[in-house]
Design a protein around this motif. Structure first.
Motif, short mmCIF file in Angstrom:
data_model
loop_
_atom_site.label_atom_id
_atom_site.label_comp_id
_atom_site.label_asym_id
_atom_site.label_seq_id
_atom_site.Cartn_x
_atom_site.Cartn_y
_atom_site.Cartn_z
N VAL A 62 0.90 -1.27 0.04
CA VAL A 62 -0.15 -0.23 -0.29
C VAL A 62 1.09 1.24 0.58
O VAL A 62 2.05 1.64 1.06
CB VAL A 62 -1.04 0.07 1.03
N ARG A 63 0.51 2.52 -0.55
CA ARG A 63 1.03 3.97 -0.66
C ARG A 63 0.17 4.44 0.08
O ARG A 63 -1.02 4.76 -0.20
CB ARG A 63 1.67 3.91 -2.56
N HIS A 64 0.58 5.54 0.80
CA HIS A 64 0.61 6.03 1.29
C HIS A 64 1.30 8.14 1.80
O HIS A 64 2.68 7.83 1.70
CB HIS A 64 0.72 5.76 3.07
N ARG A 65 0.21 8.56 0.94
CA ARG A 65 1.67 10.31 0.88
C ARG A 65 1.10 10.97 2.10
O ARG A 65 0.31 10.99 2.70
CB ARG A 65 -0.02 11.06 0.45
N ILE A 66 2.35 10.37 2.84
CA ILE A 66 2.61 11.40 4.21
C ILE A 66 2.77 13.32 3.49
O ILE A 66 3.30 13.50 3.46
CB ILE A 66 3.83 11.34 4.37
N MET A 67 1.77 13.56 4.50
CA MET A 67 2.63 15.08 4.07
C MET A 67 2.56 15.90 5.89
O MET A 67 3.20 16.35 5.91
CB MET A 67 0.24 15.53 3.56
N GLU A 68 2.11 14.48 6.98
CA GLU A 68 2.24 15.01 8.35
C GLU A 68 2.75 14.11 8.81
O GLU A 68 1.21 13.84 9.22
CB GLU A 68 1.14 15.98 8.35
N GLY A 69 3.31 13.37 9.33
CA GLY A 69 3.07 13.07 10.62
C GLY A 69 3.89 11.26 9.67
O GLY A 69 3.12 11.55 8.46
N ASP A 70 3.96 9.86 10.55
CA ASP A 70 4.33 8.96 9.52
C ASP A 70 2.82 7.79 10.26
O ASP A 70 2.04 8.69 10.57
CB ASP A 70 4.84 8.20 10.46
N CYS A 71 2.70 6.53 8.32
CA CYS A 71 1.23 6.52 8.97
C CYS A 71 1.77 4.98 9.88
O CYS A 71 0.56 4.88 10.16
CB CYS A 71 1.48 5.68 7.72
N GLN A 72 2.43 4.75 10.27
CA GLN A 72 2.25 4.09 11.22
C GLN A 72 2.92 2.81 10.75
O GLN A 72 2.12 1.41 12.41
CB GLN A 72 2.37 4.34 12.93
N VAL A 73 2.05 2.31 10.26
CA VAL A 73 2.15 0.61 9.54
C VAL A 73 2.89 0.12 8.85
O VAL A 73 3.39 1.04 7.78
CB VAL A 73 0.58 1.10 8.67
N GLU A 74 2.68 -0.80 8.27
CA GLU A 74 3.52 -1.84 7.21
C GLU A 74 3.12 -1.92 6.18
O GLU A 74 2.24 -1.75 5.82
CB GLU A 74 3.97 -3.30 7.42
N HIS A 75 3.92 -1.23 4.73
CA HIS A 75 3.13 -0.95 3.72
C HIS A 75 3.78 -1.93 2.44
O HIS A 75 3.01 -1.67 1.29
CB HIS A 75 3.89 0.51 3.29
N GLY A 76 4.22 -2.80 2.87
CA GLY A 76 5.29 -4.23 2.38
C GLY A 76 6.20 -3.16 1.53
O GLY A 76 6.77 -2.49 1.22
N PRO A 77 6.46 -4.35 0.22
CA PRO A 77 5.58 -5.31 -0.19
C PRO A 77 5.61 -6.48 0.89
O PRO A 77 7.01 -6.70 0.99
CB PRO A 77 5.75 -6.27 -1.68
N THR A 78 4.80 -7.22 1.55
CA THR A 78 4.53 -8.31 2.83
C THR A 78 3.33 -9.84 2.22
O THR A 78 2.22 -8.92 1.63
CB THR A 78 4.65 -7.79 4.02
N ALA A 79 4.24 -10.88 1.89
CA ALA A 79 3.04 -12.12 1.83
C ALA A 79 2.44 -11.60 3.34
O ALA A 79 3.03 -12.03 3.93
CB ALA A 79 3.79 -12.88 1.42
N VAL A 80 1.31 -11.77 2.40
CA VAL A 80 -0.12 -12.02 4.42
C VAL A 80 -0.81 -12.95 3.32
O VAL A 80 -1.28 -12.96 2.34
CB VAL A 80 -0.94 -10.91 3.91
N HIS A 81 -0.69 -14.66 4.36
CA HIS A 81 -2.03 -15.44 3.75
C HIS A 81 -3.16 -15.16 4.32
O HIS A 81 -3.32 -14.46 5.60
CB HIS A 81 -0.82 -17.14 4.53
N LEU A 82 -3.76 -15.60 3.37
CA LEU A 82 -5.15 -15.35 3.56
C LEU A 82 -6.11 -16.55 3.72
O LEU A 82 -6.50 -17.57 2.46
CB LEU A 82 -6.52 -14.04 2.89
N SER A 83 -6.76 -17.12 4.96
CA SER A 83 -7.95 -17.97 4.91
C SER A 83 -8.87 -17.42 3.68
O SER A 83 -9.51 -16.42 4.35
CB SER A 83 -8.50 -18.04 6.36
N ALA A 84 -9.88 -18.59 3.40
CA ALA A 84 -10.76 -18.31 2.89
C ALA A 84 -12.04 -17.96 3.43
O ALA A 84 -12.45 -17.95 4.37
CB ALA A 84 -11.31 -19.87 2.30
N PHE A 85 -12.37 -16.46 3.15
CA PHE A 85 -13.51 -15.66 3.44
C PHE A 85 -14.62 -15.50 2.45
O PHE A 85 -14.49 -15.33 0.88
CB PHE A 85 -13.33 -14.92 4.06
#
Length: 231
Positions: free
Chosen positions: A18-41
């Motif tokens: 994910v991309r986050h346009r930082i204008m003031e402060g930081d987003c404080q989360v991991e933006h990846g790229p990161t492998a994430v395993h998702l169970s079926a939903f």
């Protein structure tokens, strides 16, 4: 009233980014790229509508802890013109209450991304090129959630970008501030862009929304949809 089907998404490992346009402060989360395993939903085909949410309120007697601005767009009544618009003026708590009612939760960012992009990866639910005819990008206001069938994702999930932002389950809490991460963008483009860039947003983009209290956490351009586990 529009039917909101549940769409099955098979188990998958996605490349969360994910991309986050930082204008003031930081987003404080991991933006990846990161492998994430998702169970079926399962995920709802459309955002929850005014009609569906009001039915929940009538059936359950739901009362928000802080009712200021709650469902303000309805002004106490549901008209045919409003029925199939995405529900707005609901806080994350209001959205979570509805999700529990239908046996689900709000989606995580990774679940939302997977539902929007499918495979192979893409910039928009319909492909890599932005097309204003496939999304609500009009300053005129919200449109019914089934207005742009050509803008569906490969899974058939609709109204993901533009129209109204969508709450996710991802909340940042650093002990001093709390934020929710929004996805999808909206039709609205404000005069000031410092905190939010208006208009539809591509799949790999989010914005952080400061959480204060129920009445402050409701807005005219934020909606939601639900997910539930596949058993």
């Amino acid at each position: 009233m529009l039917s909101n089907e549940w769409i099955f998404l098979p188990e998958q490992t996605i490349l969360y980014e994910v991309r986050h346009r930082i204008m003031e402060g930081d987003c404080q989360v991991e933006h990846g790229p990161t492998a994430v395993h998702l169970s079926a939903f399962y995920i709802q085909r459309y955002p929850v509508t005014n009609g569906q949410y009001l039915e929940f309120v009538r059936n359950t007697g739901y009362v928000s802890r802080d009712g200021t601005n709650f469902l303000a767009q309805l002004s106490g009544r549901l008209t045919a013109e409003l029925e199939d618009l995405p529900v707005t003026y609901v806080s994350p708590a209001d959205a979570a209450a509805y999700a529990a009612y239908v046996g689900g939760k709000l989606p995580t960012e990774a679940q939302w991304q997977y539902a929007a992009e499918g495979s192979p990866r893409r910039q928009w639910p319909w492909g890599d090129t932005y097309c204003s005819s496939l999304v609500n990008d009009s300053p005129e206001g919200l449109t019914p959630v089934d207005c742009f069938p050509g803008g569906a994702s490969p899974f058939g999930v609709m109204d993901l970008c533009g129209n109204a932002w969508e709450w996710t389950r991802d909340i940042i809490d650093d002990g001093a501030h709390r934020f929710n991460l929004l996805r999808g963008g909206s039709y609205y483009r404000g005069e000031h862009f410092w905190h939010f860039t208006g208009g539809p947003h591509p799949i790999h983009s989010h914005e952080k929304f400061p959480l204060f209290a129920g009445n402050f956490n409701r807005a005219a351009t934020i909606s939601f949809r639900c997910v539930k586990e596949a058993k």
